[in-house]
Design a protein around this motif. Structure first.
Motif, PDB file in Angstrom:
ATOM      1  N   TYR A 115       0.833  -1.204   0.000  1.00  0.00           N
ATOM      2  CA  TYR A 115       0.000   0.000   0.000  1.00  0.00           C
ATOM      3  C   TYR A 115       0.869   1.255   0.000  1.00  0.00           C
ATOM      4  CZ  TYR A 115      -4.638  -2.122   0.654  1.00  0.00           C
ATOM      5  OH  TYR A 115      -5.818  -2.786   0.481  1.00  0.00           O
ATOM      6  N   LYS A 116       1.926   1.227   0.777  1.00  0.00           N
ATOM      7  CA  LYS A 116       2.828   2.385   0.799  1.00  0.00           C
ATOM      8  C   LYS A 116       3.439   2.627  -0.565  1.00  0.00           C
ATOM      9  CE  LYS A 116       4.184   2.209   5.705  1.00  0.00           C
ATOM     10  NZ  LYS A 116       5.300   1.901   6.646  1.00  0.00           N
ATOM     11  N   SER A 117       3.825   1.554  -1.237  1.00  0.00           N
ATOM     12  CA  SER A 117       4.442   1.701  -2.561  1.00  0.00           C
ATOM     13  C   SER A 117       3.455   2.243  -3.583  1.00  0.00           C
ATOM     14  CB  SER A 117       5.007   0.360  -3.039  1.00  0.00           C
ATOM     15  OG  SER A 117       3.974  -0.532  -3.418  1.00  0.00           O
ATOM     16  N   LEU A 118       2.166   1.992  -3.351  1.00  0.00           N
ATOM     17  CA  LEU A 118       1.118   2.467  -4.259  1.00  0.00           C
ATOM     18  C   LEU A 118       0.583   3.838  -3.843  1.00  0.00           C
ATOM     19  CD1 LEU A 118      -0.898  -0.863  -4.665  1.00  0.00           C
ATOM     20  CD2 LEU A 118       0.749   0.116  -6.285  1.00  0.00           C
ATOM     21  N   LYS A 119       1.202   4.434  -2.809  1.00  0.00           N
ATOM     22  CA  LYS A 119       0.756   5.724  -2.274  1.00  0.00           C
ATOM     23  C   LYS A 119      -0.658   5.645  -1.710  1.00  0.00           C
ATOM     24  CE  LYS A 119       4.545   7.663  -3.824  1.00  0.00           C
ATOM     25  NZ  LYS A 119       5.697   6.933  -3.373  1.00  0.00           N
ATOM     26  N   ASN A 120      -1.038   4.456  -1.241  1.00  0.00           N
ATOM     27  CA  ASN A 120      -2.348   4.260  -0.627  1.00  0.00           C
ATOM     28  C   ASN A 120      -2.160   4.380   0.882  1.00  0.00           C
ATOM     29  OD1 ASN A 120      -5.013   3.741  -0.324  1.00  0.00           O
ATOM     30  ND2 ASN A 120      -4.939   1.610  -0.963  1.00  0.00           N
ATOM     31  N   ASP A 121      -2.103   5.621   1.341  1.00  0.00           N
ATOM     32  CA  ASP A 121      -1.705   5.933   2.719  1.00  0.00           C
ATOM     33  C   ASP A 121      -2.926   5.884   3.637  1.00  0.00           C
ATOM     34  OD1 ASP A 121      -0.669   6.920   5.045  1.00  0.00           O
ATOM     35  OD2 ASP A 121       0.252   8.691   4.158  1.00  0.00           O
ATOM     36  N   LEU A 122      -3.222   4.717   4.175  1.00  0.00           N
ATOM     37  CA  LEU A 122      -4.402   4.574   5.022  1.00  0.00           C
ATOM     38  C   LEU A 122      -4.366   5.476   6.250  1.00  0.00           C
ATOM     39  CD1 LEU A 122      -5.309   0.767   4.977  1.00  0.00           C
ATOM     40  CD2 LEU A 122      -6.108   2.616   3.505  1.00  0.00           C
ATOM     41  N   PRO A 123      -3.220   5.630   6.948  1.00  0.00           N
ATOM     42  CA  PRO A 123      -3.223   6.551   8.083  1.00  0.00           C
ATOM     43  C   PRO A 123      -3.656   7.966   7.702  1.00  0.00           C
ATOM     44  CG  PRO A 123      -1.314   5.122   8.222  1.00  0.00           C
ATOM     45  CD  PRO A 123      -1.957   4.842   6.891  1.00  0.00           C
ATOM     46  N   ALA A 124      -3.277   8.422   6.506  1.00  0.00           N
ATOM     47  CA  ALA A 124      -3.704   9.751   6.062  1.00  0.00           C
ATOM     48  C   ALA A 124      -5.182   9.751   5.679  1.00  0.00           C
ATOM     49  CB  ALA A 124      -2.860  10.205   4.878  1.00  0.00           C
ATOM     50  N   PHE A 125      -5.623   8.724   4.966  1.00  0.00           N
ATOM     51  CA  PHE A 125      -7.035   8.627   4.580  1.00  0.00           C
ATOM     52  C   PHE A 125      -7.945   8.609   5.805  1.00  0.00           C
ATOM     53  CE2 PHE A 125      -5.707   6.579   0.423  1.00  0.00           C
ATOM     54  CZ  PHE A 125      -6.235   7.571  -0.379  1.00  0.00           C
ATOM     55  N   ASN A 126      -7.489   7.907   6.843  1.00  0.00           N
ATOM     56  CA  ASN A 126      -8.359   7.623   7.975  1.00  0.00           C
ATOM     57  C   ASN A 126      -8.072   8.463   9.213  1.00  0.00           C
ATOM     58  OD1 ASN A 126      -9.402   5.639   6.326  1.00  0.00           O
ATOM     59  ND2 ASN A 126      -8.229   3.984   7.277  1.00  0.00           N
ATOM     60  N   GLY A 127      -6.991   9.248   9.181  1.00  0.00           N
ATOM     61  CA  GLY A 127      -6.637  10.020  10.358  1.00  0.00           C
ATOM     62  C   GLY A 127      -6.327   9.139  11.548  1.00  0.00           C
ATOM     63  N   ASP A 128      -5.699   8.003  11.285  1.00  0.00           N
ATOM     64  CA  ASP A 128      -5.466   6.987  12.314  1.00  0.00           C
ATOM     65  C   ASP A 128      -4.160   6.269  11.975  1.00  0.00           C
ATOM     66  OD1 ASP A 128      -5.550   4.877  14.106  1.00  0.00           O
ATOM     67  OD2 ASP A 128      -7.197   3.847  13.101  1.00  0.00           O
ATOM     68  N   PRO A 129      -3.203   6.215  12.893  1.00  0.00           N
ATOM     69  CA  PRO A 129      -1.918   5.603  12.565  1.00  0.00           C
ATOM     70  C   PRO A 129      -1.972   4.090  12.359  1.00  0.00           C
ATOM     71  CG  PRO A 129      -1.981   6.194  14.892  1.00  0.00           C
ATOM     72  CD  PRO A 129      -3.202   6.781  14.258  1.00  0.00           C
ATOM     73  N   SER A 130      -3.024   3.448  12.831  1.00  0.00           N
ATOM     74  CA  SER A 130      -3.094   1.988  12.688  1.00  0.00           C
ATOM     75  C   SER A 130      -3.462   1.618  11.250  1.00  0.00           C
ATOM     76  CB  SER A 130      -4.125   1.406  13.651  1.00  0.00           C
ATOM     77  OG  SER A 130      -5.436   1.698  13.229  1.00  0.00           O
ATOM     78  N   TRP A 131      -2.878   0.553  10.771  1.00  0.00           N
ATOM     79  CA  TRP A 131      -3.198   0.054   9.434  1.00  0.00           C
ATOM     80  C   TRP A 131      -4.296  -1.004   9.588  1.00  0.00           C
ATOM     81  CZ3 TRP A 131      -1.181   1.476   4.611  1.00  0.00           C
ATOM     82  CH2 TRP A 131      -0.186   2.451   4.645  1.00  0.00           C
ATOM     83  N   THR A 132      -5.510  -0.532   9.812  1.00  0.00           N
ATOM     84  CA  THR A 132      -6.641  -1.449   9.951  1.00  0.00           C
ATOM     85  C   THR A 132      -7.733  -1.070   8.970  1.00  0.00           C
ATOM     86  OG1 THR A 132      -7.755  -0.144  11.671  1.00  0.00           O
ATOM     87  CG2 THR A 132      -6.154  -1.801  12.410  1.00  0.00           C
ATOM     88  N   LEU A 133      -8.547  -2.051   8.620  1.00  0.00           N
ATOM     89  CA  LEU A 133      -9.690  -1.869   7.734  1.00  0.00           C
ATOM     90  C   LEU A 133     -10.846  -2.729   8.237  1.00  0.00           C
ATOM     91  CD1 LEU A 133      -8.081  -2.058   4.163  1.00  0.00           C
ATOM     92  CD2 LEU A 133      -9.124  -0.041   5.227  1.00  0.00           C
ATOM     93  N   PRO A 134     -12.063  -2.413   7.799  1.00  0.00           N
ATOM     94  CA  PRO A 134     -13.166  -3.333   8.035  1.00  0.00           C
ATOM     95  C   PRO A 134     -13.286  -4.311   6.867  1.00  0.00           C
ATOM     96  CG  PRO A 134     -14.020  -1.310   7.120  1.00  0.00           C
ATOM     97  CD  PRO A 134     -12.514  -1.142   7.204  1.00  0.00           C
ATOM     98  N   MET A 135     -13.642  -5.543   7.166  1.00  0.00           N
ATOM     99  CA  MET A 135     -14.069  -6.419   6.081  1.00  0.00           C
ATOM    100  C   MET A 135     -15.392  -5.865   5.536  1.00  0.00           C
ATOM    101  SD  MET A 135     -13.313 -10.284   7.513  1.00  0.00           S
ATOM    102  CE  MET A 135     -13.924  -9.933   9.187  1.00  0.00           C
ATOM    103  N   PRO A 136     -15.553  -5.788   4.223  1.00  0.00           N
ATOM    104  CA  PRO A 136     -16.837  -5.335   3.700  1.00  0.00           C
ATOM    105  C   PRO A 136     -17.970  -6.207   4.237  1.00  0.00           C
ATOM    106  CG  PRO A 136     -15.192  -5.409   1.960  1.00  0.00           C
ATOM    107  CD  PRO A 136     -14.581  -6.064   3.155  1.00  0.00           C
ATOM    108  N   ALA A 137     -19.052  -5.555   4.623  1.00  0.00           N
ATOM    109  CA  ALA A 137     -20.155  -6.292   5.243  1.00  0.00           C
ATOM    110  C   ALA A 137     -21.465  -5.558   5.006  1.00  0.00           C
ATOM    111  CB  ALA A 137     -19.915  -6.452   6.741  1.00  0.00           C
ATOM    112  N   ARG A 138     -22.529  -6.337   5.018  1.00  0.00           N
ATOM    113  CA  ARG A 138     -23.875  -5.790   4.889  1.00  0.00           C
ATOM    114  C   ARG A 138     -24.744  -6.425   5.975  1.00  0.00           C
ATOM    115  NH1 ARG A 138     -23.173  -3.635   0.517  1.00  0.00           N
ATOM    116  NH2 ARG A 138     -24.206  -4.687  -1.216  1.00  0.00           N
TER     117      ARG A 138
END
Length: 224
Positions: A162-185
């Motif tokens: 993700y870092k190499s792809l410039k997909n900076d989750l901490p910046a997107f989410n305002g959170d230093p942890s690299w966590t995501l939700p599993m998609p769910a309905r």
């Protein structure tokens, strides 16, 4: 064409390295590995299921207004969708499909909200890019996702990708942890009972919104 057919068509082009993504095969293989590892972890089986009680939550919409699940449930059944963020093309296609189905969902008596860990500015982008008219809520630190059993931590090798792809989750989410939700309905009855749950550790797989209508009717019967 069903939502999954559209996602499969996009995935085929993406994994073939077609423009505008032009993704090398090594990236695709790393993504496949990460999905396989998440499936093998059994995380999806530990998420909340039909018959469980849904945790109550209050989260802010992109304008900073609090939205309470309890308030929504007083109006009728609640359709709840968790997604990764505006950077995820599969999530955007999913949101667009839900928007298209929104008149039917509302006619059946349900409210719809979407939850992601991203900051308000990116939620506004989700609304704008996908022409959404239902609430997008920001789940800081994936706390509500965790309460539903959906939060997971990215493997180190996926963080590096993700870092190499410039997909900076901490910046997107305002959170230093690299966590995501599993998609769910989820479809939740007014008494808080989950009557429908679809959790998939493969983010390229999403349930068709049309399948929600029987669950909404079931949730309405629970209320009666």
């Amino acid at each position: 064409m069903s939502l999954q057919d559209k996602l499969d068509a996009f995935k085929a082009d993406f994994e073939a390295g077609k423009p505008p993504y032009n993704v090398p095969r090594s990236v695709i293989e790393t993504m496949h590995r990460a999905t396989a590892d998440l499936i093998a972890s059994g995380a999806a089986q530990r998420a909340l299921k039909a018959g469980d009680q849904a945790p109550a939550f209050t989260l802010n919409d992109p304008d900073g207004h609090p939205v309470s699940s309890l308030d929504l449930l007083r109006q009728g059944p609640l359709v709840l969708t968790f997604y990764r963020g505006v950077w995820c093309p599969y999530c955007n296609m999913d949101l667009q499909a839900l928007q298209a189905a929104l008149p039917e969902l509302r006619a059946a008596g349900a409210s719809l909200v979407a939850i992601s860990p991203q900051v308000a500015a990116n939620s506004r982008k989700s609304v704008r890019n996908n022409a959404l008219t239902f609430p997008i809520l920001s789940d800081a630190h994936n706390d509500v996702a965790a309460a539903f059993g959906l939060r997971f931590e990215l493997q180190d090798y996926l963080v590096e990708l993700y870092k190499s792809l410039k997909n900076d989750l901490p910046a997107f989410n305002g959170d230093p942890s690299w966590t995501l939700p599993m998609p769910a309905r989820y479809v939740i009855a007014p008494d808080g009972t989950i009557v429908y749950a679809e959790v998939n550790p493969d983010y390229t797989r999403r349930p068709d919104p049309a399948g929600l209508l029987p669950a909404i009717r079931q949730a309405s019967r629970v209320a009666a």
